[in-house]
Design an enzyme around this catalytic site. Structure first.
Site, mmCIF file in Angstrom:
data_model
loop_
_atom_site.group_PDB
_atom_site.id
_atom_site.type_symbol
_atom_site.label_atom_id
_atom_site.label_comp_id
_atom_site.label_asym_id
_atom_site.label_seq_id
_atom_site.Cartn_x
_atom_site.Cartn_y
_atom_site.Cartn_z
ATOM 1 N N SER A 132 38.334 44.808 36.155
ATOM 2 C CA SER A 132 39.321 43.721 36.152
ATOM 3 C C SER A 132 39.362 43.102 34.762
ATOM 4 O O SER A 132 38.332 42.711 34.216
ATOM 5 C CB SER A 132 38.963 42.670 37.207
ATOM 6 O OG SER A 132 37.664 42.152 37.003
ATOM 7 N N LEU A 133 40.559 43.013 34.194
ATOM 8 C CA LEU A 133 40.723 42.595 32.801
ATOM 9 C C LEU A 133 41.549 41.324 32.666
ATOM 10 O O LEU A 133 42.205 41.103 31.641
ATOM 11 C CB LEU A 133 41.365 43.738 32.004
ATOM 12 C CG LEU A 133 40.633 45.083 32.058
ATOM 13 C CD1 LEU A 133 41.410 46.149 31.292
ATOM 14 C CD2 LEU A 133 39.214 44.961 31.522
ATOM 15 N N GLY A 134 41.543 40.485 33.687
ATOM 16 C CA GLY A 134 42.235 39.203 33.609
ATOM 17 C C GLY A 134 43.731 39.365 33.412
ATOM 18 O O GLY A 134 44.407 40.075 34.155
ATOM 19 N N ALA A 135 44.248 38.719 32.376
ATOM 20 C CA ALA A 135 45.688 38.751 32.099
ATOM 21 C C ALA A 135 46.183 40.142 31.730
ATOM 22 O O ALA A 135 47.396 40.396 31.737
ATOM 23 C CB ALA A 135 46.026 37.770 30.991
ATOM 24 N N ASP A 136 45.257 41.059 31.410
ATOM 25 C CA ASP A 136 45.638 42.435 31.076
ATOM 26 C C ASP A 136 45.625 43.357 32.287
ATOM 27 O O ASP A 136 45.795 44.577 32.130
ATOM 28 C CB ASP A 136 44.706 42.988 29.993
ATOM 29 C CG ASP A 136 44.880 42.272 28.667
ATOM 30 O OD1 ASP A 136 46.025 41.908 28.348
ATOM 31 O OD2 ASP A 136 43.882 42.075 27.953
ATOM 32 N N GLY A 137 45.401 42.817 33.474
ATOM 33 C CA GLY A 137 45.470 43.633 34.677
ATOM 34 C C GLY A 137 44.152 44.275 35.043
ATOM 35 O O GLY A 137 43.095 43.644 34.954
ATOM 36 N N GLY A 170 38.365 38.154 40.343
ATOM 37 C CA GLY A 170 37.756 39.480 40.328
ATOM 38 C C GLY A 170 37.377 39.945 41.719
ATOM 39 O O GLY A 170 37.507 41.133 42.048
ATOM 40 N N ASP A 171 36.906 39.015 42.552
ATOM 41 C CA ASP A 171 36.584 39.352 43.940
ATOM 42 C C ASP A 171 37.831 39.826 44.683
ATOM 43 O O ASP A 171 37.766 40.716 45.532
ATOM 44 C CB ASP A 171 36.002 38.134 44.658
ATOM 45 C CG ASP A 171 34.853 37.495 43.901
ATOM 46 O OD1 ASP A 171 34.151 38.227 43.181
ATOM 47 O OD2 ASP A 171 34.676 36.271 44.013
#
EC number: 2.7.1.56
Length: 305
Positions: free
Chosen positions: A214-219, A245-246
């Site tokens: 999981s890369l946050g705002a980058d998907g 992330g969960d």
């Protein structure tokens, strides 16, 4: 069936302030939320909302432990926890105008007998997939996680910190690191998508069948035996990142339980996370709401392997 194990659950306390925090100043607010938290518990809540057959387990004790049990019962989520003598922890997230602050307790002391009972609980539930999520409380080690992984004929999913992933040495089903956890687990610098792909492929080579990053705002990325898939994040207003992330892991596991493809499982993870970040705390998204944006997430193949 999915059994989620949260060794170190918590009551998540989220507080919101409209002004920046200042040293020596008393800040007051009526905007506070208490929820049952911990990675495995969050996965159980979100996966249940996605119509997966899921039971939450782990260690609970004291007043806060009772709060977690009662809240899961109220939400209609099955649970089978081991009761311990010490109190379950309280974790606080402060959302202020100047940023987000996280204040976490270490957790209760766990005895060897508690771990034995947890293994027996897992065996009694006979899950298809067993997820271990979050930090380990004092008294529990990675060898206990590996013992839990090998105690039955189930697939093992782990959503743990990079320091744990760096030490795990087993053929597990899936792990879900974020960007910083990828870096900690591999010793690499992870800034670009290419960096994330290389780090995730290294974890895959260590024995994980799937690496879901999981890369946050980058998907998010998904490394499989055959390919590396990428899914962009939706452009939504972010209120709170707790549980994001969960949610990615929840969507993936729920989709796989329903027999969906790798690409659809990655898509479901991103969609679930997009709904979770839009509310404070770890509130449960509605399945119909998640599927509203299904066509907006295009999964692409970064490379074949």
């Amino acid at each position: 069936m999915i059994l989620t194990v949260t060794p170190n659950p918590a009551v998540d306390h989220t507080i919101h302030f409209d002004e920046p925090l200042q040293t020596g100043v008393v800040h007051r607010t009526d905007d506070a939320v208490f929820t049952a938290g911990g990675k495995g518990i969050n996965v159980a809540k979100y996966a249940s909302a996605l119509d997966a057959d899921v039971t939450a387990s782990g260690f609970l004790g004291g007043h806060f432990g009772k709060f977690v049990r009662d809240r899961l019962d109220a939400d209609g989520i099955a649970s089978d926890f081991v009761t311990v003598d010490a109190d379950t922890r309280l974790n606080t997230t402060v959302l202020a105008a100047d940023g987000e602050y996280k204040l976490n307790h270490n957790g209760p002391q766990i005895r060897a007998a508690d771990v034995d009972e947890l293994v027996e609980t897992a065996q009694a539930n006979e899950p298809d997939t067993l997820l271990v999520g979050g930090s380990l409380p004092p008294g529990m080690s990675l060898s206990d996680v590996d013992r839990l992984a090998r105690a039955g004929d189930w697939k093992i999913a782990v959503d743990m910190g990079g320091e744990y992933l760096a030490e795990l040495d087993a053929d597990y089903y899936v792990c879900k690191p974020n960007r910083s956890e990828l870096a900690a687990a591999t010793g690499r610098t992870v800034e670009t998508e290419a960096d994330a792909v290389e780090a995730a492929e290294e974890l895959h080579a260590r024995g994980f069948e799937y690496v879901l990053a999981s890369l946050g705002a980058d998907g998010a990325l998904l490394v499989t035996d055959d390919e590396v898939l990428s899914a962009p994040a939706l452009d939504v207003e972010v209120v709170d990142t707790v549980g994001a992330g969960d949610a990615v892991m929840s969507g993936f596991l729920a989709a796989r339980e329903h027999g969906l493809s790798d690409a659809d499982a990655l898509r479901m993870g991103v969609l679930t996370a997009s709904r979770v970040v839009g509310v404070a705390g770890t509130r449960v998204p509605d399945l119909e709401d998640v599927l509203t944006n299904e066509t907006h997430v295009e999964v692409t193949t970064v490379r074949t392997r």
